[in-house]
Write a protein that holds these residues in place. Sequence first.
Motif, PDB file in Angstrom:
ATOM      1  N   SER B 227     -28.762  93.196  82.737  1.00  0.00           N
ATOM      2  CA  SER B 227     -30.158  92.804  82.690  1.00  0.00           C
ATOM      3  C   SER B 227     -30.990  93.663  83.646  1.00  0.00           C
ATOM      4  CB  SER B 227     -30.255  91.324  83.063  1.00  0.00           C
ATOM      5  OG  SER B 227     -31.570  90.895  82.974  1.00  0.00           O
ATOM      6  N   ALA B 228     -30.456  93.912  84.827  1.00  0.00           N
ATOM      7  CA  ALA B 228     -31.182  94.754  85.786  1.00  0.00           C
ATOM      8  C   ALA B 228     -31.231  96.198  85.299  1.00  0.00           C
ATOM      9  CB  ALA B 228     -30.517  94.666  87.158  1.00  0.00           C
ATOM     10  N   ASP B 229     -30.140  96.660  84.673  1.00  0.00           N
ATOM     11  CA  ASP B 229     -30.151  98.011  84.087  1.00  0.00           C
ATOM     12  C   ASP B 229     -31.215  98.102  83.007  1.00  0.00           C
ATOM     13  OD1 ASP B 229     -28.132  99.080  85.643  1.00  0.00           O
ATOM     14  OD2 ASP B 229     -26.542  98.554  84.238  1.00  0.00           O
ATOM     15  N   GLN B 230     -31.289  97.064  82.186  1.00  0.00           N
ATOM     16  CA  GLN B 230     -32.273  97.061  81.099  1.00  0.00           C
ATOM     17  C   GLN B 230     -33.697  97.120  81.660  1.00  0.00           C
ATOM     18  OE1 GLN B 230     -33.194  93.447  79.244  1.00  0.00           O
ATOM     19  NE2 GLN B 230     -33.400  94.299  77.195  1.00  0.00           N
ATOM     20  N   ASP B 231     -33.943  96.365  82.734  1.00  0.00           N
ATOM     21  CA  ASP B 231     -35.272  96.397  83.350  1.00  0.00           C
ATOM     22  C   ASP B 231     -35.661  97.827  83.730  1.00  0.00           C
ATOM     23  OD1 ASP B 231     -35.525  93.690  83.103  1.00  0.00           O
ATOM     24  OD2 ASP B 231     -35.015  93.240  85.183  1.00  0.00           O
ATOM     25  N   ASN B 235     -38.774  99.760  81.989  1.00  0.00           N
ATOM     26  CA  ASN B 235     -39.878 100.271  82.805  1.00  0.00           C
ATOM     27  C   ASN B 235     -40.132 101.741  82.535  1.00  0.00           C
ATOM     28  OD1 ASN B 235     -40.582  97.934  84.046  1.00  0.00           O
ATOM     29  ND2 ASN B 235     -39.283  98.254  85.848  1.00  0.00           N
ATOM     30  N   MET B 236     -39.040 102.497  82.424  1.00  0.00           N
ATOM     31  CA  MET B 236     -39.197 103.924  82.143  1.00  0.00           C
ATOM     32  C   MET B 236     -39.915 104.127  80.824  1.00  0.00           C
ATOM     33  SD  MET B 236     -35.714 105.869  83.146  1.00  0.00           S
ATOM     34  CE  MET B 236     -36.364 107.533  83.006  1.00  0.00           C
ATOM     35  N   LEU B 267     -33.195 107.598  76.032  1.00  0.00           N
ATOM     36  CA  LEU B 267     -34.620 107.276  76.025  1.00  0.00           C
ATOM     37  C   LEU B 267     -35.220 107.479  74.642  1.00  0.00           C
ATOM     38  CD1 LEU B 267     -35.678 108.665  79.498  1.00  0.00           C
ATOM     39  CD2 LEU B 267     -35.510 106.282  78.806  1.00  0.00           C
ATOM     40  N   GLN B 268     -34.751 108.495  73.926  1.00  0.00           N
ATOM     41  CA  GLN B 268     -35.229 108.692  72.554  1.00  0.00           C
ATOM     42  C   GLN B 268     -34.964 107.449  71.718  1.00  0.00           C
ATOM     43  OE1 GLN B 268     -33.247 112.319  71.289  1.00  0.00           O
ATOM     44  NE2 GLN B 268     -34.948 113.580  71.969  1.00  0.00           N
TER      45      GLN B 268
END
Lengths: 476, 476
Positions: B227-231, B235-236, B267-268
Amino acid sequence: MISKIIETLQNDCDLAPGSTLLVGVSGGADSVSLAHVLVESGYQIVIAHLNHGLREEAAEDEKFVEKFAEEHGFSFTSAYTDTGDFAEEYSLSIEEAARELRYGFLFEQAEAYMVDAVAVAHTADDQVETVLMHLLRGSGLDGLVGMKAYWESPWHPEIPLVRPMLGVWREEIDAYCQQNGLDTRFDHSNLDTTFFRNRLRQNLIPELTTYNPNIKTLLWQMSDTLSADQDVLENMVNTMLPAMRVEQSEDHVALAAIRFRGLSLGLQRRVLRQVISELRPGLRDVDYGAVERAITIIRQDQQKGQTDLGAGLRLQMEQDRILIVDGEEEIPHPDWPWLEWDDEIGDNFEEIELSEAWQMRLTELSLEQAEQEGFRENTDLFTAYLDAATLSSSLLVRGRQVGDRFQPLGMAGHSQKLADFMINAKIPPRARARLPLVCATDKIVWVPGVRIAHPHRVKENTKSILKISIFRTIKE
Amino acid sequence: MISKIIETLQNDCDLAPGSTLLVGVSGGADSVSLAHVLVESGYQIVIAHLNHGLREEAAEDEKFVEKFAEEHGFSFTSAYTDTGDFAEEYSLSIEEAARELRYGFLFEQAEAYMVDAVAVAHTADDQVETVLMHLLRGSGLDGLVGMKAYWESPWHPEIPLVRPMLGVWREEIDAYCQQNGLDTRFDHSNLDTTFFRNRLRQNLIPELTTYNPNIKTLLWQMSDTLSADQDVLENMVNTMLPAMRVEQSEDHVALAAIRFRGLSLGLQRRVLRQVISELRPGLRDVDYGAVERAITIIRQDQQKGQTDLGAGLRLQMEQDRILIVDGEEEIPHPDWPWLEWDDEIGDNFEEIELSEAWQMRLTELSLEQAEQEGFRENTDLFTAYLDAATLSSSLLVRGRQVGDRFQPLGMAGHSQKLADFMINAKIPPRARARLPLVCATDKIVWVPGVRIAHPHRVKENTKSILKISIFRTIKE
């Protein structure tokens, strides 16, 4: 299948046809077909086989692979090891020992044959099993991504390990072997197939298929998606970590607390894990609870506090720094002089070697000389000007002792406990025990970095001055 | 347990004691104990209960909750709905219908009572089940994180949904109820407990426990870590998306291809998923294969190509833009004039309304006036200066037609196909059909944005000039 393998090699591993690969071949369908596809697609290959000396069929496997190589005209290299002995000697499980020996052998041969990469034949099925195994053992993103197609492994600094078949299912491989009339051995040699992995393969995956017939594909896609997410996060950490890491040695890392606190939780966790894995390469699991405790302490925004990080590491707050330290090691502070011995300075004023590349230089000056140097305006806390007449000829440099007291400049008439003085002066805790104190007849005349003792200050009638400077000769 | 709940509310939801919460209470141990803990910890609460009209015990459940509220002096609100009817009317499963109705009711009441948040009693066990459910259905990071403790849900623009018990196990809740003498109903009302979820709870989780007795805790920790990784990743994406999004309407989004190509794969994928979910809010699954196909097309670095994204969306390359479009919709290009009708301009030169806020203005000038304007230096491709004497009095503005030909300025003697001319001129494909062409007796005299027709150019002996400008009156 061929196109998947070649695309993986070209896009993920930067290995175009023509490159030379050392292929680990057990004789099973996976590795035999990998070797076959590679050659058909224009790669140069060397076949490598390790006989683990564990089963009766091992010698026949070896012969089979040698014959396969011969028939196709491939270079071939093999070796025999006694895995049982090795496991006993280093207290490893048979599986761990086999893995150590196998990769040790492959990369030793890779270097000898000067290949571009070592290729192993892990399949999409292996990937799904690995992901599930990590899931069941407890894992974050880093475990759920499974194996990587391209890995700069710990086995060799320059030759990567590649897994071009991670996108290929066993069914496809069997079909390929049949189409191409490839003879293969039943794969006894997959020593990763431990009891746990076997249960996964034979019981759990079929069970999960009753929940979703597509489960293997979905788990594979999940690991693929997560892998790209992980790359993004790792790049972020690698980009920001250098600016945050204010100290680094074999035994410790220090991070700037203020920068760390500015990160979001996900990055805080990743930075800690990254630092832990730098200090303990090869560590398999970083304890979830330890990381959470560490973050709680860091967030409290106090200047002290510590917690056990597991694996013999501890985290310790020190003013504006977060230290992650090998539990047993004493860590010099880079900004504070460090003394590992006690010694008299004696009559001959000269240069004295401290530890950690710190030096102390003593010079005698007349008041005029000192004034020419501008000593009254001096703000360097690692240079002291003392009234020489107040000092005995035998000065001593030593670390602090129980019961030490100190009468700092400006405090006339009485002294205070050195321990209290050090705390008030905000000397970092780890620097205190090793700070070289300059003493005369057992009174401390200078606490370097902070203040000289009141009785030894330069007065109006001072004629001769002792100047002491401490400095570092080289930066590590 | 109390401290976990309060910490979640304070740290993750920014809700300190004193805040007002509307608590959905079914009568089961989870929701009853949540209400109890909240009040004991100083929160103001309103108890809300929805009778789904699905089971015989429902009326008794409702009475039970009302009595519980009365005994403790809590505000209470309830309603009755016919879930079966609603499900039939909107073609939903009973579970989906119950969920729609329940959250609809809770947030309607939340607004009426002006509370700070709606709280529901999902537990750590529910979280683990949700994570496993997503895992089995196929999911990336976004499913593996499970439910969020704080969620700006689609149910209300300002009142969040909070889940303060996500860190609390059912065992702890049962113990709490016993210690505090809380009477509870057997929880019939958890309508999320579908057949699939029940199988997970009763068969799969016990089965997984034989692989690792600690599995529930580990899965919970995994979802927390992810969950923290997803945040971080979200955000990015939210930071970079605005600069990349060059067009946006209800029916489409366009991204700058060059910026998109500069992103890493992870990111893509996320940017595409984010755009798809903006165009299709509430869409549950974005197809893995569709995203991969889309990325392949974008990476080819050609200026065309398209693919179906599922959910009625398609991705289409258009020169330097990536269009994600509702499959049925015609999307105006923001930089090109748009015509949805054909019309004669007639004698009265004046302003003509095109579509999408574009306008056309016609003015007659003498050569001297035009020269004063500096028409020979004009570089605005949306302004044309034509020899009025060569034009009939009835000009027409229309879209292109099959068989159209055009003789561009500089090409004396012969014409070419309009279609070829438009392609060579790099008019974006979607702008071509709707480009307002100015015609005289069915010959095209101007292709706005590109060139006028050769026969209608201003010549040495031109006396009177027709000036046509196209411009946009407002930006959307």
